[in-house]
Design a protein around this motif. Structure first.
Motif, PDB file in Angstrom:
ATOM      1  N   PHE A  62      13.519  62.458  34.353  1.00  0.00           N
ATOM      2  CA  PHE A  62      14.520  61.595  33.730  1.00  0.00           C
ATOM      3  C   PHE A  62      15.127  62.330  32.562  1.00  0.00           C
ATOM      4  O   PHE A  62      14.403  62.994  31.802  1.00  0.00           O
ATOM      5  N   ASP A  63      16.425  62.148  32.391  1.00  0.00           N
ATOM      6  CA  ASP A  63      17.096  62.737  31.237  1.00  0.00           C
ATOM      7  C   ASP A  63      16.633  61.998  29.993  1.00  0.00           C
ATOM      8  O   ASP A  63      16.657  60.757  29.937  1.00  0.00           O
ATOM      9  N   GLU A  64      16.180  62.742  29.011  1.00  0.00           N
ATOM     10  CA  GLU A  64      15.554  62.117  27.845  1.00  0.00           C
ATOM     11  C   GLU A  64      16.568  61.285  27.052  1.00  0.00           C
ATOM     12  O   GLU A  64      16.298  60.155  26.638  1.00  0.00           O
ATOM     13  N   GLY A  65      17.751  61.859  26.916  1.00  0.00           N
ATOM     14  CA  GLY A  65      18.803  61.140  26.181  1.00  0.00           C
ATOM     15  C   GLY A  65      19.175  59.843  26.864  1.00  0.00           C
ATOM     16  O   GLY A  65      19.302  58.785  26.242  1.00  0.00           O
ATOM     17  N   GLU A  66      19.259  59.946  28.189  1.00  0.00           N
ATOM     18  CA  GLU A  66      19.629  58.757  28.967  1.00  0.00           C
ATOM     19  C   GLU A  66      18.556  57.682  28.845  1.00  0.00           C
ATOM     20  O   GLU A  66      18.843  56.495  28.671  1.00  0.00           O
ATOM     21  N   THR A  67      17.310  58.117  28.910  1.00  0.00           N
ATOM     22  CA  THR A  67      16.191  57.186  28.778  1.00  0.00           C
ATOM     23  C   THR A  67      16.253  56.465  27.444  1.00  0.00           C
ATOM     24  O   THR A  67      16.108  55.245  27.360  1.00  0.00           O
ATOM     25  N   LEU A  68      16.454  57.264  26.405  1.00  0.00           N
ATOM     26  CA  LEU A  68      16.526  56.683  25.065  1.00  0.00           C
ATOM     27  C   LEU A  68      17.660  55.666  24.982  1.00  0.00           C
ATOM     28  O   LEU A  68      17.509  54.574  24.433  1.00  0.00           O
ATOM     29  N   GLU A  69      18.798  56.046  25.555  1.00  0.00           N
ATOM     30  CA  GLU A  69      19.974  55.163  25.504  1.00  0.00           C
ATOM     31  C   GLU A  69      19.699  53.858  26.244  1.00  0.00           C
ATOM     32  O   GLU A  69      19.990  52.762  25.752  1.00  0.00           O
ATOM     33  N   LEU A  70      19.083  54.026  27.443  1.00  0.00           N
ATOM     34  CA  LEU A  70      18.770  52.832  28.231  1.00  0.00           C
ATOM     35  C   LEU A  70      17.801  51.938  27.483  1.00  0.00           C
ATOM     36  O   LEU A  70      17.958  50.718  27.442  1.00  0.00           O
ATOM     37  N   ARG A  71      16.813  52.565  26.858  1.00  0.00           N
ATOM     38  CA  ARG A  71      15.827  51.787  26.121  1.00  0.00           C
ATOM     39  C   ARG A  71      16.506  51.050  24.964  1.00  0.00           C
ATOM     40  O   ARG A  71      16.233  49.876  24.706  1.00  0.00           O
ATOM     41  N   ARG A  72      17.399  51.756  24.290  1.00  0.00           N
ATOM     42  CA  ARG A  72      18.114  51.137  23.173  1.00  0.00           C
ATOM     43  C   ARG A  72      18.922  49.921  23.643  1.00  0.00           C
ATOM     44  O   ARG A  72      18.859  48.827  23.041  1.00  0.00           O
ATOM     45  N   LEU A  73      19.630  50.145  24.767  1.00  0.00           N
ATOM     46  CA  LEU A  73      20.462  49.045  25.294  1.00  0.00           C
ATOM     47  C   LEU A  73      19.594  47.850  25.693  1.00  0.00           C
ATOM     48  O   LEU A  73      19.919  46.702  25.394  1.00  0.00           O
ATOM     49  N   TYR A  74      18.465  48.169  26.331  1.00  0.00           N
ATOM     50  CA  TYR A  74      17.620  47.093  26.814  1.00  0.00           C
ATOM     51  C   TYR A  74      16.999  46.343  25.637  1.00  0.00           C
ATOM     52  O   TYR A  74      16.916  45.105  25.643  1.00  0.00           O
ATOM     53  N   ASP A  75      16.588  47.113  24.596  1.00  0.00           N
ATOM     54  CA  ASP A  75      16.039  46.464  23.396  1.00  0.00           C
ATOM     55  C   ASP A  75      17.075  45.533  22.770  1.00  0.00           C
ATOM     56  O   ASP A  75      16.765  44.403  22.370  1.00  0.00           O
TER      57      ASP A  75
END
Lengths: 223, 112
Positions: A54-67
């Motif tokens: 998984f792309d780390e940046g993408e993961t972080l972004e997704l996590r941020r959005l979901y939070d």
């Protein structure tokens, strides 16, 4: 055929595959998977599946959005819950409402009492009037009844007077002999006969020739 | 249908409720009721209350029609009813209507 070949291969019967037989009893299988009880295929025995990257940046972004989404959702839910609590029966608004209702009820009771007083006055007057009217009607009825009674008494007295006058001619034990003698002395014959022309012949044993034609009574015919 | 579509199901305390679609219509013509019901119940069991409708197929003006009873949705969300994902999506699109009773999006569109 292919299915059969596969199954034969899995059974380790490679030689039979060469026969190219077509057995009728073989059922077609929809999902061509090896049975669970067979070991891992030899070609896959030492295969190590690659870890998904998984792309780390993408993961972080997704996590941020979901939070963020979850935070917002929680906020909305809390807001609506608070609204529900505020609007429910035990809330301050509802209590205030009930207090207002109680005050209004008191006001209504006061007004009702006033109305009751007014209506009581009217009712008293009406009842007095009705009483008076009833008394008058009863008096009138009493007077009428008295008059009727008086009339009846007068009638009775009249009858008694008439009867007393008639009593002079009664046949009593004193004058019964005389009455009998009088009756025997004057016999009355009520029989009579009528001929076709309407002449009356009085007497029980009267012949038509016994009566002179001048003295014949003729019956009165009406209409 | 054995039950009235508008609801009437028994309300059980302490069990999770969910706002979700209930498929009506017929073959090749889906039509959804938005209902609140027991989470553990099967789709076509009796619902507690109907909260709206959703016509998945577009009409002649290329519109998908949704009807939502916002007052009751607010009530049920306030009571802690869950939402299924498709219903959550739909409610998210109507969030302003849901929370404030009016759409400010229309006035924003006027500026552009």
């Amino acid at each position: 055929m292919n299915t059969l070949g596969c199954s034969l291969k899995y059974s380790g019967l490679h030689a039979l595959n060469e026969l190219r037989i077509k057995p009728v009893c073989v059922q077609s299988v929809r999902w061509k998977r090896k049975p669970r009880w067979l070991p891992v295929a030899k070609s896959k025995q030492f295969r190590v599946p690659e870890r998904p990257k998984f792309d780390e940046g993408e993961t972080l972004e997704l996590r941020r959005l979901y939070d963020r989404y979850r935070t917002h959702l929680r906020a909305v839910r809390k807001y609506l819950k608070q609204e529900f609590i505020d609007l429910s029966a035990s809330s301050s608004a509802a209590l205030e409402g009930t207090q207002n209702e109680a005050e209004e009820h008191q006001l209504c009771l006061k007004e009702n009492e006033e109305w009751n007083k007014q209506v009581a006055l009217l009712r008293e007057q009406r009842l007095l009037q009705e009483q008076e009217a009833r008394r008058e009607s009863i008096l009138a009825k009493l007077v009428a009844a008295e008059e009727r009674q008086k009339e009846r008494m007068e009638k009775a007295e009249e009858m008694v007077r008439e009867e007393k006058e008639r009593a002079k001619f009664y046949i009593t034990a004193d004058n019964i002999d005389k009455a009998i003698e009088d009756a025997l002395a004057s016999p009355v014959d009520h029989n009579y006969a009528i001929d076709l022309e309407g002449h009356i012949y009085r007497g029980h044993k009267t012949k038509p020739s016994d009566v002179p034609p001048d003295e014949l009574e003729k019956i009165q015919v009406q209409g | 249908m054995p039950f009235p579509a508008s609801g009437g199901g028994a309300y059980m305390r302490f069990t999770p409720k969910i706002i979700r679609f209930q498929r009506h219509g017929c073959t090749n013509r889906p039509f959804f009721h938005i209902v609140v019901m027991e989470k553990r119940f099967e789709q076509h069991s009796q619902v507690i209350e109907q909260l709206g409708t959703y016509d998945h197929l577009t009409n002649q003006h290329n519109e998908r029609l949704v009807a939502l009873n916002f007052e009751r949705i607010r009530y049920w969300l306030g009571r802690g009813a869950l939402t299924s994902d498709p219903v959550a999506e739909l409610l998210g699109k109507a969030l302003e209507m849901l929370l404030f009773g009016a759409l400010s999006v229309i006035s924003k569109q006027d500026k552009f």
